[in-house]
Design a protein around this motif. Structure first.
Motif, short mmCIF file in Angstrom:
data_model
loop_
_atom_site.label_atom_id
_atom_site.label_comp_id
_atom_site.label_asym_id
_atom_site.label_seq_id
_atom_site.Cartn_x
_atom_site.Cartn_y
_atom_site.Cartn_z
N PRO A 29 56.83 45.95 45.59
CA PRO A 29 55.74 46.89 45.28
C PRO A 29 54.45 46.14 44.97
CG PRO A 29 57.31 46.78 43.47
CD PRO A 29 57.93 46.05 44.62
N ARG A 30 53.34 46.72 45.36
CA ARG A 30 52.03 46.09 45.19
C ARG A 30 51.12 47.00 44.41
NH1 ARG A 30 51.92 40.66 46.76
NH2 ARG A 30 53.30 40.41 48.56
N LEU A 31 50.19 46.39 43.70
CA LEU A 31 49.16 47.16 43.03
C LEU A 31 48.19 47.72 44.08
CD1 LEU A 31 48.30 44.84 40.00
CD2 LEU A 31 49.57 47.00 39.92
N PRO A 32 47.63 48.89 43.85
CA PRO A 32 46.67 49.43 44.82
C PRO A 32 45.42 48.56 44.90
CG PRO A 32 46.73 50.75 42.82
CD PRO A 32 47.88 49.79 42.72
N ARG A 33 44.66 48.77 45.97
CA ARG A 33 43.47 47.95 46.21
C ARG A 33 42.42 48.13 45.12
NH1 ARG A 33 42.87 45.76 51.31
NH2 ARG A 33 44.46 46.32 52.84
N TRP A 34 42.38 49.32 44.53
CA TRP A 34 41.36 49.58 43.52
C TRP A 34 41.77 49.07 42.15
CZ3 TRP A 34 43.70 52.35 39.76
CH2 TRP A 34 44.77 53.16 40.11
N ALA A 35 42.95 48.47 42.04
CA ALA A 35 43.44 48.02 40.72
C ALA A 35 42.50 46.98 40.07
CB ALA A 35 44.85 47.47 40.84
N PRO A 36 42.02 45.94 40.79
CA PRO A 36 41.11 44.99 40.12
C PRO A 36 39.84 45.63 39.57
CG PRO A 36 41.96 44.04 42.15
CD PRO A 36 42.37 45.48 42.14
N LEU A 37 39.25 46.54 40.37
CA LEU A 37 38.04 47.21 39.88
C LEU A 37 38.35 48.12 38.69
CD1 LEU A 37 36.23 48.14 43.23
CD2 LEU A 37 35.68 46.30 41.63
N GLY A 38 39.49 48.81 38.77
CA GLY A 38 39.87 49.65 37.64
C GLY A 38 40.13 48.85 36.39
N LEU A 39 40.83 47.74 36.52
CA LEU A 39 41.08 46.88 35.36
C LEU A 39 39.79 46.30 34.81
CD1 LEU A 39 44.29 44.95 36.50
CD2 LEU A 39 44.12 46.68 34.70
N ALA A 40 38.84 45.97 35.72
CA ALA A 40 37.55 45.46 35.25
C ALA A 40 36.80 46.52 34.44
CB ALA A 40 36.71 45.00 36.44
N ALA A 41 36.84 47.78 34.93
CA ALA A 41 36.16 48.85 34.19
C ALA A 41 36.82 49.09 32.84
CB ALA A 41 36.17 50.13 35.03
N VAL A 42 38.14 49.12 32.82
CA VAL A 42 38.85 49.31 31.54
C VAL A 42 38.57 48.15 30.59
CG1 VAL A 42 41.14 49.45 30.50
CG2 VAL A 42 40.63 50.74 32.58
N SER A 43 38.58 46.94 31.10
CA SER A 43 38.32 45.77 30.25
C SER A 43 36.90 45.80 29.69
CB SER A 43 38.55 44.49 31.05
OG SER A 43 39.86 44.42 31.55
N ALA A 44 35.93 46.20 30.54
CA ALA A 44 34.55 46.29 30.06
C ALA A 44 34.42 47.33 28.96
CB ALA A 44 33.62 46.62 31.23
N ALA A 45 35.07 48.49 29.14
CA ALA A 45 35.01 49.52 28.10
C ALA A 45 35.68 49.05 26.81
CB ALA A 45 35.67 50.80 28.62
N LEU A 46 36.84 48.43 26.93
CA LEU A 46 37.53 47.93 25.74
C LEU A 46 36.73 46.82 25.07
CD1 LEU A 46 41.24 47.81 26.99
CD2 LEU A 46 40.22 49.44 25.39
#
Length: 362
Positions: A29-46
């Protein structure tokens, strides 16, 4: 004629006609393509939330917290979904991207700050007038005298350093063998790490104190040429090494002397890289201030003769205006810094253009 009939093979697990047993899938199983951008947005908010709750005023600290959270979240999520090997791969990729952003953000911030402050007084008048007769506490004046000084000093340094560096590189690649070549290589390596202030002190003690020639743009150009020479040698040496030996051997096999082979075959083949190296060396010395402070001595008037009298330059002008300590001088210093950055950027673009123009056509 009798026929022998064999019994039918049983449909067991070893039978060739039996269906293959279902095994585990080879596709992980693989992470979706948008996972890095989503993680970046979550990390920025946190990161912003943690920084605000922790009372951290600096946005840089918020960014560092967000970068650390991004790396940790990427490692944990990739390990849970994709497995340990892919998690390590994503960890390495995340570290590369974070390092890239840490290097680029200060550069972008510096350029933005310089543009925002420098455009206040940067106009045609600023580029075509000097500081002669201008009171430093009042607006006005320009960098025409400093711009002329920079062009003349950098031009003289290039005229001095480029031929010497080119001939030295040719000797090291084409003729250099034995102790002399090793000694030359060693001193070129040492000169690469010489601080600019040391080059200025050397020219000051020899040219001005011992020979008593006085301050001039030419004295600053000699110090700049000392800084430029090892860069030209190293870049030219690498370009000459990239020329295939088959070209040299073919020319020599036709009876062409070695010096003519170098002149007609080797140098034309490497001319694009050599020119690029020289242009990058020019961009390297254009912003040096220490030799200019020691040797050129600065002047508010236009001095078009680099061999006599004090002369200004863009780095000296920036230092001089900032040292005045008032708002109009600060504006002039930022505008001069913007012009200097544009000058260096133009040189780099010219170097890239020459490299593409002279690149081998396939």
């Amino acid at each position: 004629m009798s026929q022998t009939f064999l019994p039918d093979a049983p449909d067991g697990p070893d039978s060739p006609t039996a269906p293959a047993p279902a095994g585990p899938s080879l596709r992980q199983p693989r992470l979706p393509r948008w996972a890095p951008l989503g993680l970046a947005a979550v990390s920025a908010a946190l990161g912003a939330g943690i920084g605000a709750l922790g009372g951290l005023d600096s946005r840089v600290q918020w960014g560092l917290i967000a970068a650390l959270l991004y790396i940790v979240l990427t490692l944990v999520l990739a390990g849970a979904v994709e497995g340990g090997r892919q998690a390590r791969d994503r960890l390495a990729t995340s570290l590369v991207w974070v390092s890239f952003l840490v290097a680029v953000i200060p550069l972008a911030s510096l350029i933005w700050e310089t543009i925002a402050r420098g455009v206040k007084v940067l106009d045609g008048y600023f580029l075509t007038h000097s500081m002669n007769g201008v009171i430093t506490l009042e607006p006005g004046g320009g960098i025409y005298h400093a711009l002329i000084g920079t062009l003349e000093q950098v031009g003289l340094a290039t005229v001095i350093a480029a031929p010497i560096g080119l001939l030295t590189a040719i000797y090291l690649v084409e003729y250099g063998t034995g102790k002399l070549a090793k000694a030359v290589t060693f001193f070129v390596d040492v000169m690469t790490g010489i601080p600019s202030i040391v080059a200025g002190l050397f020219v000051l003690s020899f040219w001005i104190i011992i020979l008593d020639f006085g301050y001039s743009g030419f004295a600053g150009a000699m110090a700049l040429s000392i800084l430029m020479m090892p860069i030209v040698v190293r870049s030219t040496e690498e370009m000459l090494k990239l020329v295939p030996n088959e070209l040299r051997e073919a020319s020599l096999a036709l009876g062409v002397p070695k010096w003519k082979t170098i002149l007609k075959v080797v140098l034309p083949t490497a001319i694009g890289g050599i020119t690029t190296g020289i242009m990058l060396a020019v961009a390297r010395i254009a912003g040096e201030s220490a030799p200019v402070l020691l040797l050129v001595f600065g002047s508010a008037q236009i001095n078009g003769n680099p061999f006599e009298g004090a002369q200004s330059s863009l780095p000296y002008y920036i230092y001089e205006q900032w040292a005045n300590g008032n708002e109009p001088s600060y504006d002039r210093a930022w505008a001069a810094a913007l012009v200097l950055i544009a000058f260096v950027m133009i040189l780099n673009l010219v170097a890239r253009g020459i490299a593409r123009w002279k690149a081998p056509k396939h």
